[in-house]
Design an enzyme around this catalytic site. Structure first.
Site, PDB file in Angstrom:
ATOM      1  N   LYS A  14       0.700  -1.240  -0.009  1.00  0.00           N
ATOM      2  CA  LYS A  14       0.119  -0.027   0.129  1.00  0.00           C
ATOM      3  C   LYS A  14       1.032   1.280   0.020  1.00  0.00           C
ATOM      4  O   LYS A  14       0.356   2.197  -0.872  1.00  0.00           O
ATOM      5  CB  LYS A  14      -1.030  -0.077   1.239  1.00  0.00           C
ATOM      6  CG  LYS A  14      -1.982  -1.199   1.434  1.00  0.00           C
ATOM      7  CD  LYS A  14      -2.902  -0.968   2.531  1.00  0.00           C
ATOM      8  CE  LYS A  14      -2.208  -0.893   3.943  1.00  0.00           C
ATOM      9  NZ  LYS A  14      -1.586  -2.207   4.381  1.00  0.00           N
ATOM     10  N   ARG A  89      -9.410   0.905   9.002  1.00  0.00           N
ATOM     11  CA  ARG A  89      -8.855  -0.223   9.398  1.00  0.00           C
ATOM     12  C   ARG A  89      -9.823  -1.051  10.486  1.00  0.00           C
ATOM     13  O   ARG A  89      -9.625  -2.226  10.703  1.00  0.00           O
ATOM     14  CB  ARG A  89      -7.415  -0.350  10.138  1.00  0.00           C
ATOM     15  CG  ARG A  89      -6.155  -0.407   9.412  1.00  0.00           C
ATOM     16  CD  ARG A  89      -5.134  -0.653  10.181  1.00  0.00           C
ATOM     17  NE  ARG A  89      -3.777  -1.077  10.277  1.00  0.00           N
ATOM     18  CZ  ARG A  89      -2.831  -0.398   9.452  1.00  0.00           C
ATOM     19  NH1 ARG A  89      -3.214   0.632   9.020  1.00  0.00           N
ATOM     20  NH2 ARG A  89      -1.926  -1.179   9.409  1.00  0.00           N
ATOM     21  N   ARG A 128      11.861  -6.169   5.096  1.00  0.00           N
ATOM     22  CA  ARG A 128      11.529  -4.827   5.380  1.00  0.00           C
ATOM     23  C   ARG A 128      12.290  -4.100   6.609  1.00  0.00           C
ATOM     24  O   ARG A 128      12.716  -3.050   6.887  1.00  0.00           O
ATOM     25  CB  ARG A 128      10.081  -4.159   5.204  1.00  0.00           C
ATOM     26  CG  ARG A 128      10.010  -2.652   5.239  1.00  0.00           C
ATOM     27  CD  ARG A 128       8.798  -2.143   4.956  1.00  0.00           C
ATOM     28  NE  ARG A 128       7.789  -2.379   5.965  1.00  0.00           N
ATOM     29  CZ  ARG A 128       6.598  -2.248   5.912  1.00  0.00           C
ATOM     30  NH1 ARG A 128       5.866  -1.755   4.930  1.00  0.00           N
ATOM     31  NH2 ARG A 128       5.638  -2.540   7.157  1.00  0.00           N
ATOM     32  N   ARG A 134      11.939  -0.139  11.405  1.00  0.00           N
ATOM     33  CA  ARG A 134      10.576   0.147  12.077  1.00  0.00           C
ATOM     34  C   ARG A 134      10.518  -1.081  12.952  1.00  0.00           C
ATOM     35  O   ARG A 134      10.692  -2.389  13.093  1.00  0.00           O
ATOM     36  CB  ARG A 134       9.423  -0.251  10.988  1.00  0.00           C
ATOM     37  CG  ARG A 134       8.928   0.865  10.414  1.00  0.00           C
ATOM     38  CD  ARG A 134       7.811   0.793   9.339  1.00  0.00           C
ATOM     39  NE  ARG A 134       6.633   0.099  10.245  1.00  0.00           N
ATOM     40  CZ  ARG A 134       5.388  -0.164   9.554  1.00  0.00           C
ATOM     41  NH1 ARG A 134       5.213   0.393   8.156  1.00  0.00           N
ATOM     42  NH2 ARG A 134       4.332  -0.698   9.982  1.00  0.00           N
ATOM     43  N   ARG A 145       0.147  -8.527  14.013  1.00  0.00           N
ATOM     44  CA  ARG A 145      -0.591  -7.297  12.985  1.00  0.00           C
ATOM     45  C   ARG A 145      -1.479  -8.227  11.939  1.00  0.00           C
ATOM     46  O   ARG A 145      -2.514  -7.653  11.660  1.00  0.00           O
ATOM     47  CB  ARG A 145       0.435  -6.662  12.182  1.00  0.00           C
ATOM     48  CG  ARG A 145       1.374  -5.718  13.200  1.00  0.00           C
ATOM     49  CD  ARG A 145       2.590  -5.087  12.630  1.00  0.00           C
ATOM     50  NE  ARG A 145       2.445  -4.473  11.359  1.00  0.00           N
ATOM     51  CZ  ARG A 145       3.471  -4.113  10.703  1.00  0.00           C
ATOM     52  NH1 ARG A 145       4.650  -4.712  10.937  1.00  0.00           N
ATOM     53  NH2 ARG A 145       3.200  -3.412   9.486  1.00  0.00           N
TER      54      ARG A 145
HETATM   55  P1  AMP Z   1       0.918   0.872   9.087  1.00  0.00           P
HETATM   56  O1  AMP Z   1       2.164   1.731   8.730  1.00  0.00           O
HETATM   57  O2  AMP Z   1      -0.254   1.313   8.187  1.00  0.00           O
HETATM   58  O3  AMP Z   1       1.458  -0.547   8.789  1.00  0.00           O
HETATM   59  O4  AMP Z   1       0.712   0.965  10.590  1.00  0.00           O
HETATM   60  C1  AMP Z   1       1.727   0.646  11.671  1.00  0.00           C
HETATM   61  C2  AMP Z   1       0.940   0.541  12.758  1.00  0.00           C
HETATM   62  O5  AMP Z   1       0.033   2.006  13.141  1.00  0.00           O
HETATM   63  C3  AMP Z   1      -0.299  -0.426  12.886  1.00  0.00           C
HETATM   64  O6  AMP Z   1       0.326  -1.660  13.286  1.00  0.00           O
HETATM   65  C4  AMP Z   1      -1.189   0.117  14.047  1.00  0.00           C
HETATM   66  O7  AMP Z   1      -0.671   0.155  15.387  1.00  0.00           O
HETATM   67  C5  AMP Z   1      -1.249   1.482  13.866  1.00  0.00           C
HETATM   68  N1  AMP Z   1      -2.018   2.043  12.960  1.00  0.00           N
HETATM   69  C6  AMP Z   1      -1.896   2.785  11.447  1.00  0.00           C
HETATM   70  N2  AMP Z   1      -3.076   3.013  11.081  1.00  0.00           N
HETATM   71  C7  AMP Z   1      -4.067   2.541  11.832  1.00  0.00           C
HETATM   72  C8  AMP Z   1      -5.606   2.627  11.825  1.00  0.00           C
HETATM   73  N3  AMP Z   1      -6.123   3.157  10.641  1.00  0.00           N
HETATM   74  N4  AMP Z   1      -6.034   2.245  13.090  1.00  0.00           N
HETATM   75  C9  AMP Z   1      -5.395   1.817  13.979  1.00  0.00           C
HETATM   76  N5  AMP Z   1      -3.981   1.531  14.098  1.00  0.00           N
HETATM   77  C10 AMP Z   1      -3.518   2.282  13.160  1.00  0.00           C
END
Ligand code: AMP
Length: 193
Positions: A14, A89, A128, A134, A145
């Protein structure tokens, strides 16, 4: 205005594809993951709270994320449109987003869902983790996750499917090939800018 959700599990591409789409179609990119990581790095009260969840591979509470999105949309009232990456999400987030956009006399036009086999996802995320720094890209947190994705995020696809807005995209080819498939769908609504 054209509003797109780029949907898919962690590691489905994404973030990478959002950058390509943003450049080609000049949409405003909103990544809740990036926004949250920025809050964490600045150790704001929101960031300190969010970090507790992120480090465990859990979703941050809906109200925190929804508030953040709402103010972000308000910052760019003249945008050509938005691309939402990693949001919504949960079903509650999807319903809140629908209401927020309705209030602005617009809507989600299209949800493109990147489909990638689970083994590939884990491999990509572990890879990654070696380069990204990260803290949530290690095998234990990755598994959590993906579990959160199945339990809470997958129902978001059903929500938009019921409105006929969901299109599945094969996401395990090269970045270029996947981008071509995504563009083909977006071109039905919007020409490159
Ligand atoms: P991502 O970079 O999108 O993989 O997000 C990394 C982490 O941020 C996720 O594992 C969640 O802990 C948090 N996170 C990101 N977007 C959301 C969302 N829309 N709702 C809740 N938690 C989020």
């Amino acid at each position: 205005m054209f509003n797109l959700i780029l949907f898919g599990p962690p590691g489905s591409g994404k973030g990478t594809q959002s950058v390509n789409i943003t450049e080609t179609y000049k949409l405003q990119h909103i990544s809740t993951g990036d926004l949250l990581r920025d809050e964490v790095s600045r150790q704001t009260p929101l960031g300190v709270e969010a970090q507790k969840y992120m480090d465990q591979g859990l979703l941050v509470p809906d109200e925190v994320v929804i508030g953040m999105i709402s103010s972000r949309i308000d910052e760019t009232p003249s945008a050509r449109g938005f691309i939402f990456d990693g949001f919504p999400r949960t079903k509650a987030q999807a319903e809140a987003l629908d209401k927020l956009l309705e209030f602005k006399n617009t809507q989600i036009h299209l949800v493109l869902s990147l489909e990638v086999p689970e083994n590939d996802l884990i491999q990509r995320l572990v890879g990654r983790g070696i380069t990204s720094g990260r803290s949530d890209d290690n095998e234990e947190v990755i598994t959590k996750r993906i579990k959160e994705y199945h339990a809470k995020t997958a129902p978001v696809a059903d929500h938009y499917q019921s409105y006929g807005k969901l299109t599945q995209i094969k996401g395990d080819n090269s970045i270029e090939d996947t981008f071509k498939l995504l563009s083909k769908e977006i071109d039905k609504y919007l020409q490159p800018a």
